[in-house]
Design an enzyme around this catalytic site. Sequence first.
Site, mmCIF file in Angstrom:
data_model
loop_
_atom_site.group_PDB
_atom_site.id
_atom_site.type_symbol
_atom_site.label_atom_id
_atom_site.label_comp_id
_atom_site.label_asym_id
_atom_site.label_seq_id
_atom_site.Cartn_x
_atom_site.Cartn_y
_atom_site.Cartn_z
ATOM 1 C CB CYS A 1 -1.883 24.111 106.639
ATOM 2 S SG CYS A 1 -3.434 24.624 105.861
ATOM 3 C CB CYS B 1 -7.638 21.240 100.426
ATOM 4 S SG CYS B 1 -6.016 21.162 101.089
ATOM 5 C CB THR C 1 -6.804 28.206 106.481
ATOM 6 O OG1 THR C 1 -7.002 27.594 107.747
ATOM 7 C CG2 THR C 1 -5.622 27.559 105.789
ATOM 8 C CD GLU D 1 -5.002 28.860 110.156
ATOM 9 O OE1 GLU D 1 -6.167 29.325 110.090
ATOM 10 O OE2 GLU D 1 -4.648 27.840 109.535
ATOM 11 C CG HIS E 1 -11.431 20.453 105.355
ATOM 12 N ND1 HIS E 1 -10.709 20.618 104.197
ATOM 13 C CD2 HIS E 1 -10.738 21.149 106.308
ATOM 14 C CE1 HIS E 1 -9.646 21.375 104.432
ATOM 15 N NE2 HIS E 1 -9.643 21.706 105.707
ATOM 16 C CE1 TYR F 1 -8.056 19.444 107.849
ATOM 17 C CE2 TYR F 1 -7.187 18.910 110.008
ATOM 18 C CZ TYR F 1 -7.629 19.840 109.095
ATOM 19 O OH TYR F 1 -7.634 21.171 109.439
ATOM 20 C CB CYS G 1 -3.082 17.749 104.253
ATOM 21 S SG CYS G 1 -3.906 18.123 105.807
ATOM 22 C CD GLU H 1 -4.575 23.020 109.792
ATOM 23 O OE1 GLU H 1 -3.631 22.385 109.305
ATOM 24 O OE2 GLU H 1 -5.036 24.046 109.294
HETATM 25 FE FE1 SF4 Z 1 -4.605 22.781 105.219
HETATM 26 FE FE2 SF4 Z 1 -4.848 20.132 105.261
HETATM 27 FE FE3 SF4 Z 1 -7.033 21.678 105.279
HETATM 28 FE FE4 SF4 Z 1 -5.503 21.442 103.082
HETATM 29 S S1 SF4 Z 1 -6.701 19.785 104.082
HETATM 30 S S2 SF4 Z 1 -6.345 23.327 103.938
HETATM 31 S S3 SF4 Z 1 -3.470 21.308 103.964
HETATM 32 S S4 SF4 Z 1 -5.441 21.526 106.870
HETATM 33 FE FE FE Z 2 -7.143 22.950 107.997
#
Ligand code: SF4
Ligand code: FE
Length: 483
Positions: free
Chosen positions: A98, A102, A189, A257, A292, A296, A299, A447
């Site tokens: 991660c 983002c 995060t 974290e 978000h 996912y 990422c 996560e």
């Molecule tokens: Fe982390 Fe993925 Fe969230 Fe970006 S989208 S902050 S890489 S968990």
């Molecule tokens: Fe996350």
Amino acid sequence: MKTGAQYEETLREMNFKLYMFGEEIKNTVDHPIIRPSLNATKLCYDMAFDPEYEDLMTAVSPLTGGKINRFTHLVASTEDLIKKVKMQRLMGQKTSCCYQRCGMLDACNAVYSITYEMDQAMGTEYHKRFKKFYTRVQAEDIYLQLGVTDPKGDRSLAQNKQADPDLYTHIVERRADGIIVRGAKCHMTGATNSNWLLVMPTSAVKPDARDYAIAFVTPSDAEGIVYVYGRQSCDTRKTEGPDSAIDCGNPTYGGQESLMVFDNLFVPWEYVLMDGETEWAGPMVERFATYHRQSYGGCKAGVGDCVIGAAALIAEYNGVANKSHIKDKLVEMTHLNEVLYQGGIAAGAEGYELPAGTYMVDMLLANCTKLNVTRFPYEICRMAEEIAGGVLVTLPSSKDLAHPVAGEWMKEMFQGVSGASAEDRIRCLRFLECMLYGTGSTGYRCESMHGAGSPQAQKIQITRYGNIDKKKDLVKRLAGIEN
Ligand code: SF4
Ligand code: FE
């Protein structure tokens, strides 16, 4: 835009109040446990200067008129929503963790558009405030991190009914110059890699709990903010020195974290973005979470590429790459991973314009994407574990590999097919171990389950947007049912 080095310099000037392993940490930049997480965020800056990735990593801002890092971009089209996911997959591939930046991207898009709608509906001036602040964020390439998840205490009780009122973030005092805030945000995060924080409610707020309907921005190292660093499985391997880099699996990059506590934090009015407008708390967090959930699909697919790559590599080192059951598993893993990505892309392609002029993802598709993310990485990990074999959890340490006696035995006994050294094979196994059970598992497994909301949160949204009644009507029409 800032380079990674320029961004790192901004962090050296900050003064976080941070605890880790029972000690106060003064230097957050060079600490061996924190450093890999900073390397990951730094790469988010440096990649924007790589001509190969310019199209994905940069955008032109309607606010500043200049070229900006896409991690600060307000999405202005479905193409932007798609590019966001492509950028996130790319960053996942480059870091296999991660990379943290983002949360802000999605939260700022949510707050930008929701405050616009709030101002339209209520005559407030939150959007004006946020726009002014955010223009600066883009112009200076500030790393703004999001704080959303409250500790929640007794989950059966509302925010204002908890025995300890600080289990949800709330206003304790309204002064002429600003507000005083108490509470906390968990699962923070990348907080100590950030310059500023954007704090929003964790859930809908009932009218009688208006002190809990609160959003604001604040410098991340403001007086009144205390951090306690989160442990991750196998994290102290990072402190064992360069000889143990192999044992870290992914020694350069990692996530971060922490627990963040607001101990009478002062926030000036110019940085307050919600003050008691309870009816807007739910929409704000829902909009962030939905953006978000699409992210996912990017990422986690990028990190999944690395897990699949490691599984394929170890199969090659073991001399079984051509076995049909191995090939079948790699196909299965690839299929699952691409389904995650498809969801993210589709949620962007089906996006729509909001009153503020920015774009929102398709609510149903984004939630389905994230629900798949709560499942498929586990299957991918299971198959990677099967391909790798039990040696994944029985390997001796890299210090033994460097030892004149133990190391010689290891080099002989851990070699694979001709040409695959024991060290390469161990490096690959350690990488997989990191992703499956080590520091990397925080970002890839747990996560995937809980980040951007746990599965039940997606199911509630899928119920809301799935439109079962329309589906029943389709059948009634086809089957000739009149009532
Ligand atoms: Fe982390 Fe993925 Fe969230 Fe970006 S989208 S902050 S890489 S968990
Ligand atoms: Fe996350």
